[in-house]
Design a protein around this motif. Sequence first.
Motif, short mmCIF file in Angstrom:
data_model
loop_
_atom_site.label_atom_id
_atom_site.label_comp_id
_atom_site.label_asym_id
_atom_site.label_seq_id
_atom_site.Cartn_x
_atom_site.Cartn_y
_atom_site.Cartn_z
N LYS A 163 5.38 -0.60 1.62
CA LYS A 163 5.77 0.01 3.00
C LYS A 163 5.70 -0.83 4.25
O LYS A 163 4.99 -1.99 4.24
CB LYS A 163 5.00 1.08 3.36
CG LYS A 163 3.48 1.03 3.45
CD LYS A 163 2.77 2.27 3.84
CE LYS A 163 1.18 1.99 4.18
NZ LYS A 163 0.59 3.31 4.39
N GLU A 164 6.45 -0.36 5.17
CA GLU A 164 6.53 -1.62 6.28
C GLU A 164 5.30 -1.25 7.29
O GLU A 164 4.93 -0.27 7.48
CB GLU A 164 7.73 -1.20 7.08
CG GLU A 164 7.78 -1.91 8.21
CD GLU A 164 9.26 -1.93 9.10
OE1 GLU A 164 9.41 -2.33 10.22
OE2 GLU A 164 9.98 -1.06 8.62
N LEU A 165 4.59 -2.15 7.59
CA LEU A 165 3.44 -2.36 8.43
C LEU A 165 3.54 -1.73 9.84
O LEU A 165 4.58 -2.07 10.56
CB LEU A 165 2.74 -3.64 8.38
CG LEU A 165 1.26 -3.53 9.07
CD1 LEU A 165 0.40 -3.00 8.31
CD2 LEU A 165 0.93 -4.97 9.28
N GLN A 166 2.91 -0.69 10.27
CA GLN A 166 3.35 0.03 11.56
C GLN A 166 2.58 -0.80 12.89
O GLN A 166 1.33 -1.00 12.56
CB GLN A 166 3.17 1.63 11.36
CG GLN A 166 4.00 2.09 10.65
CD GLN A 166 5.52 2.17 11.03
OE1 GLN A 166 5.89 2.13 12.02
NE2 GLN A 166 6.33 1.62 9.96
N THR A 222 0.79 -1.22 0.10
CA THR A 222 0.11 0.05 0.01
C THR A 222 0.80 1.36 -0.08
O THR A 222 0.52 2.21 0.55
CB THR A 222 -0.88 0.09 1.26
OG1 THR A 222 -0.28 0.03 2.20
CG2 THR A 222 -1.78 -1.11 1.29
N GLY A 223 2.22 1.26 -0.51
CA GLY A 223 2.78 2.37 -0.62
C GLY A 223 2.41 3.56 -1.49
O GLY A 223 2.72 4.85 -1.41
N GLY A 276 2.40 -0.94 -11.20
CA GLY A 276 3.33 -2.02 -10.76
C GLY A 276 3.48 -2.89 -12.15
O GLY A 276 4.51 -3.46 -12.05
N ILE A 277 2.38 -3.06 -12.62
CA ILE A 277 2.39 -4.05 -14.10
C ILE A 277 3.50 -3.30 -14.82
O ILE A 277 4.20 -4.04 -15.65
CB ILE A 277 1.23 -4.23 -14.59
CG1 ILE A 277 0.14 -4.78 -13.62
CG2 ILE A 277 1.21 -4.95 -16.03
CD1 ILE A 277 -1.28 -5.01 -14.02
N ASN A 318 -5.20 1.27 -5.42
CA ASN A 318 -4.02 0.58 -5.17
C ASN A 318 -2.96 0.64 -6.53
O ASN A 318 -3.42 0.06 -7.35
CB ASN A 318 -4.08 -0.44 -4.64
CG ASN A 318 -2.50 -1.03 -4.27
OD1 ASN A 318 -1.76 -0.49 -4.29
ND2 ASN A 318 -2.70 -1.71 -3.29
N ASP A 319 -1.88 1.66 -6.72
CA ASP A 319 -1.43 1.80 -7.83
C ASP A 319 -0.45 0.53 -8.00
O ASP A 319 -0.02 0.33 -8.94
CB ASP A 319 -0.58 2.97 -7.96
CG ASP A 319 0.19 3.33 -9.31
OD1 ASP A 319 -0.44 3.03 -10.11
OD2 ASP A 319 1.49 3.79 -9.34
#
Length: 66
Positions: free
Chosen positions: A63-66, A20-21, A34-35, A28-29
């Motif tokens: 992204k890192e999950l917080q 989900t960055g 991303g493709i 969601n891009d």
Amino acid sequence: MNPFYAKLNVFNKGKIYVITGRERAKANDFFEGGIIRSDLVLKDYIKIFHPELLPDYQLTYMKELQ
């Protein structure tokens, strides 16, 4: 959420990543851009698994999950 998550080493260390960055509202891009930009997706995975190879790279799609 799930008591079995506590048994996972990765869960206890806090190094869980999500795609989900680049998310805007409900879009969601990762699934669209991303493709086309698979090079950035690959760089994200390299940064996560081997951060020493790309020290100055900032994650794009992950992204890192917080």
